[in-house]
Design an enzyme around this catalytic site. Sequence first.
Site, PDB file in Angstrom:
ATOM      1  N   ASP A  47     -23.222 -12.609   5.342  1.00 12.81           N
ATOM      2  CA  ASP A  47     -22.982 -13.692   4.706  1.00 12.81           C
ATOM      3  C   ASP A  47     -21.450 -13.112   4.155  1.00 12.81           C
ATOM      4  O   ASP A  47     -21.198 -12.071   3.371  1.00 12.81           O
ATOM      5  CB  ASP A  47     -23.601 -13.301   3.137  1.00 12.81           C
ATOM      6  CG  ASP A  47     -23.313 -14.406   2.065  1.00 12.81           C
ATOM      7  OD1 ASP A  47     -23.510 -15.505   2.112  1.00 12.81           O
ATOM      8  OD2 ASP A  47     -22.561 -14.014   1.344  1.00 12.81           O
ATOM      9  N   TYR A  52     -13.216 -13.555   0.718  1.00 19.49           N
ATOM     10  CA  TYR A  52     -13.767 -12.073   0.588  1.00 19.49           C
ATOM     11  C   TYR A  52     -12.589 -11.624   1.514  1.00 19.49           C
ATOM     12  O   TYR A  52     -12.392 -10.141   1.637  1.00 19.49           O
ATOM     13  CB  TYR A  52     -15.061 -11.835   1.420  1.00 19.49           C
ATOM     14  CG  TYR A  52     -16.116 -12.474   0.534  1.00 19.49           C
ATOM     15  CD1 TYR A  52     -15.976 -12.771  -0.833  1.00 19.49           C
ATOM     16  CD2 TYR A  52     -17.291 -12.324   1.157  1.00 19.49           C
ATOM     17  CE1 TYR A  52     -17.246 -13.289  -1.412  1.00 19.49           C
ATOM     18  CE2 TYR A  52     -18.523 -12.649   0.262  1.00 19.49           C
ATOM     19  CZ  TYR A  52     -18.297 -13.413  -0.876  1.00 19.49           C
ATOM     20  OH  TYR A  52     -19.538 -13.791  -1.567  1.00 19.49           O
TER      21      TYR A  52
HETATM   22  N1  NAP Z   1     -21.748 -16.973  -3.935  1.00 22.50           N
HETATM   23  C1  NAP Z   1     -21.106 -15.941  -4.641  1.00 22.50           C
HETATM   24  O1  NAP Z   1     -20.223 -16.478  -5.707  1.00 22.50           O
HETATM   25  C2  NAP Z   1     -21.268 -14.679  -4.492  1.00 22.50           C
HETATM   26  C3  NAP Z   1     -21.199 -13.869  -5.653  1.00 22.50           C
HETATM   27  C4  NAP Z   1     -21.223 -12.177  -5.503  1.00 22.50           C
HETATM   28  C5  NAP Z   1     -21.652 -11.867  -4.192  1.00 22.50           C
HETATM   29  N2  NAP Z   1     -22.151 -12.756  -3.312  1.00 22.50           N
HETATM   30  C6  NAP Z   1     -22.817 -12.317  -2.361  1.00 22.50           C
HETATM   31  O2  NAP Z   1     -23.970 -11.583  -2.158  1.00 22.50           O
HETATM   32  C7  NAP Z   1     -23.627 -10.050  -1.755  1.00 22.50           C
HETATM   33  C8  NAP Z   1     -24.355  -8.939  -2.543  1.00 22.50           C
HETATM   34  O3  NAP Z   1     -23.785  -8.846  -3.906  1.00 22.50           O
HETATM   35  P1  NAP Z   1     -23.085  -7.946  -4.649  1.00 22.50           P
HETATM   36  O4  NAP Z   1     -21.852  -7.505  -3.567  1.00 22.50           O
HETATM   37  O5  NAP Z   1     -22.525  -8.363  -5.888  1.00 22.50           O
HETATM   38  O6  NAP Z   1     -23.788  -6.709  -4.496  1.00 22.50           O
HETATM   39  P2  NAP Z   1     -25.392  -5.889  -4.859  1.00 22.50           P
HETATM   40  O7  NAP Z   1     -25.872  -6.281  -3.172  1.00 22.50           O
HETATM   41  O8  NAP Z   1     -26.198  -6.743  -5.876  1.00 22.50           O
HETATM   42  O9  NAP Z   1     -25.169  -4.574  -4.822  1.00 22.50           O
HETATM   43  C9  NAP Z   1     -24.206  -3.853  -4.150  1.00 22.50           C
HETATM   44  C10 NAP Z   1     -24.011  -2.263  -4.742  1.00 22.50           C
HETATM   45  O10 NAP Z   1     -25.246  -1.653  -4.448  1.00 22.50           O
HETATM   46  C11 NAP Z   1     -24.989  -0.463  -3.855  1.00 22.50           C
HETATM   47  N3  NAP Z   1     -26.317  -0.362  -3.016  1.00 22.50           N
HETATM   48  C12 NAP Z   1     -26.475  -1.081  -2.019  1.00 22.50           C
HETATM   49  N4  NAP Z   1     -27.700  -0.436  -1.342  1.00 22.50           N
HETATM   50  C13 NAP Z   1     -28.010   0.488  -2.027  1.00 22.50           C
HETATM   51  C14 NAP Z   1     -29.023   1.804  -1.693  1.00 22.50           C
HETATM   52  N5  NAP Z   1     -29.873   1.428  -1.209  1.00 22.50           N
HETATM   53  N6  NAP Z   1     -28.749   2.763  -2.646  1.00 22.50           N
HETATM   54  C15 NAP Z   1     -27.950   2.839  -3.718  1.00 22.50           C
HETATM   55  N7  NAP Z   1     -26.867   1.964  -3.782  1.00 22.50           N
HETATM   56  C16 NAP Z   1     -27.081   0.720  -3.012  1.00 22.50           C
HETATM   57  C17 NAP Z   1     -23.809  -0.742  -3.092  1.00 22.50           C
HETATM   58  O11 NAP Z   1     -23.173   0.414  -2.651  1.00 22.50           O
HETATM   59  P3  NAP Z   1     -21.884   0.889  -1.713  1.00 22.50           P
HETATM   60  O12 NAP Z   1     -21.497  -0.861  -1.435  1.00 22.50           O
HETATM   61  O13 NAP Z   1     -21.238   1.813  -2.109  1.00 22.50           O
HETATM   62  O14 NAP Z   1     -22.787   1.249  -0.239  1.00 22.50           O
HETATM   63  C18 NAP Z   1     -22.852  -1.803  -4.100  1.00 22.50           C
HETATM   64  O15 NAP Z   1     -22.324  -0.919  -4.891  1.00 22.50           O
HETATM   65  C19 NAP Z   1     -22.086 -10.184  -1.745  1.00 22.50           C
HETATM   66  O16 NAP Z   1     -21.807  -8.973  -0.975  1.00 22.50           O
HETATM   67  C20 NAP Z   1     -22.023 -11.383  -1.338  1.00 22.50           C
HETATM   68  O17 NAP Z   1     -22.094 -11.580   0.291  1.00 22.50           O
HETATM   69  C21 NAP Z   1     -22.086 -13.991  -3.480  1.00 22.50           C
END
Ligand code: NAP
Length: 282
Positions: A47, A52
Site C-alpha cells: 500500500d 507518501y
Molecule cells: N489512507 C490513508 O489516509 C492512510 C492514513 C494512514 C495510514 N495509511 C496506510 O496504513 C498503513 C499503516 O498505518 P500507519 O503507518 O499509521 O501505522 P501502523 O501500521 O498503525 O503502525 C506503525 C507503527 O507500529 C510499529 N510497529 C509495527 N510492527 C511492530 C511490531 N511488530 N512491534 C513493535 N512495533 C511495531 C512501527 O514501527 P517501525 O515503523 O519503526 O518499524 C510504526 O511505528 C500506512 O503505512 C499506510 O500504508 C493510510
Amino acid sequence: MALTDTYTLSNGTKIPVVGFGTWQTPDGEIAYQAVLTALKDGYRHIDTAEGYGNEASVGRAIHDSGIKRDELFVTTKLDNSAHGYAETKQALGESLSKLGLQYVDLFLIHWPNPQAFRDNWEEKNAQTWKAMEEAYEEGLVKAIGVSNFRPKHLDALLKTAKITPMVNQIFLNPSDLQPSVVDYNDAHDILSEAYSPFGTGKIFQIDGLKEIAAKYHKSVPQLVLRWHLQHGFLPLPKSVHENYIQANTDIFDFEIAKEDMKTIDGFRGAFGLAEDPDTVPF
Ligand SMILES: NC(=O)c1ccc[n+]([C@@H]2O[C@H](COP(=O)([O-])OP(=O)(O)OC[C@H]3O[C@@H](n4cnc5c(N)ncnc54)[C@H](OP(=O)(O)O)[C@@H]3O)[C@@H](O)[C@H]2O)c1
C-alpha cells in the site's frame, strides 16, 4: 489462512488479506529495503500513495524482488492536490511511471474533501471518479475505491457513479471501529481496509492488550492483526524493521475467542478516534 489468502472484491478481483503499509517510510534506501524485506517475507500486497513520496522506491523494490507482476497486489492513491477529471488521469500516469508499472491493482481517492476543494468537493469527486472509471475500463487499474470516505461522501459519489467503489480504506483499530462507516461499506459490498491498524504505534498505550496477547503467546501487534482479520477487515501494518515486518506475518495459527474479541472492541477511544475528514487542515 495465510498472507497469500485473498478477499474477493465486488468485481471479482482477489486482494491479499494483509497489505504492507508505507506511510512515513522515507523514499530511498529505507522504503526500498522495507518493501523488499516484506516481499521476501511473503507479503504480496503493498500500500503506497502519491502523497507518501516513495512510489519510485516501492516500484524499484517490486521490480528487484523478481516476483511475477500477477502475483502482486499494488495500491496507490490520488493526491489531495489532484482532484478533477484531467488531473486524475495525469496523476495516475505519473504514479504508474514512478512505480514503473503498466497498471496498479487498486487506485483510491485518498481523501474525500481536501481543503483545496472543500467548497466543491462533491463535484470534484464526481469528475475524479469518472476518470477513475475510465482508467478501470482501460485496464490501467484493476479495481477502484476511496479512502477516508464517510457515508455522506459515498452517498454523494453514488449519485453519478457508474461503478460502486470496491474498497474504502479507513482508520480502523481497537480505538475506533467506525461502525457506521463499516456498516455502510458492508451494505454496499465495499471492502473495509484498516489503515493505521496499530494506531501508528499508539496501540502500545493500551495495557489491557498485553494480557490478552500473552494468553495466546503472541505479541500485541500479532493479536491486533488477528483481531482485524476476525472482523473481516484488511489490515495494512507498516514497519521499517525487519524483525517487526516478519513478526507481523505470524498471525495465522491462533483464533481469538469471542469474549476476547469483545474486550478488544471495548477499547474504543483509548487513544482517540478517526479524524473528521470534513475539518482536517489539509
Ligand atoms: N489512507 C490513508 O489516509 C492512510 C492514513 C494512514 C495510514 N495509511 C496506510 O496504513 C498503513 C499503516 O498505518 P500507519 O503507518 O499509521 O501505522 P501502523 O501500521 O498503525 O503502525 C506503525 C507503527 O507500529 C510499529 N510497529 C509495527 N510492527 C511492530 C511490531 N511488530 N512491534 C513493535 N512495533 C511495531 C512501527 O514501527 P517501525 O515503523 O519503526 O518499524 C510504526 O511505528 C500506512 O503505512 C499506510 O500504508 C493510510
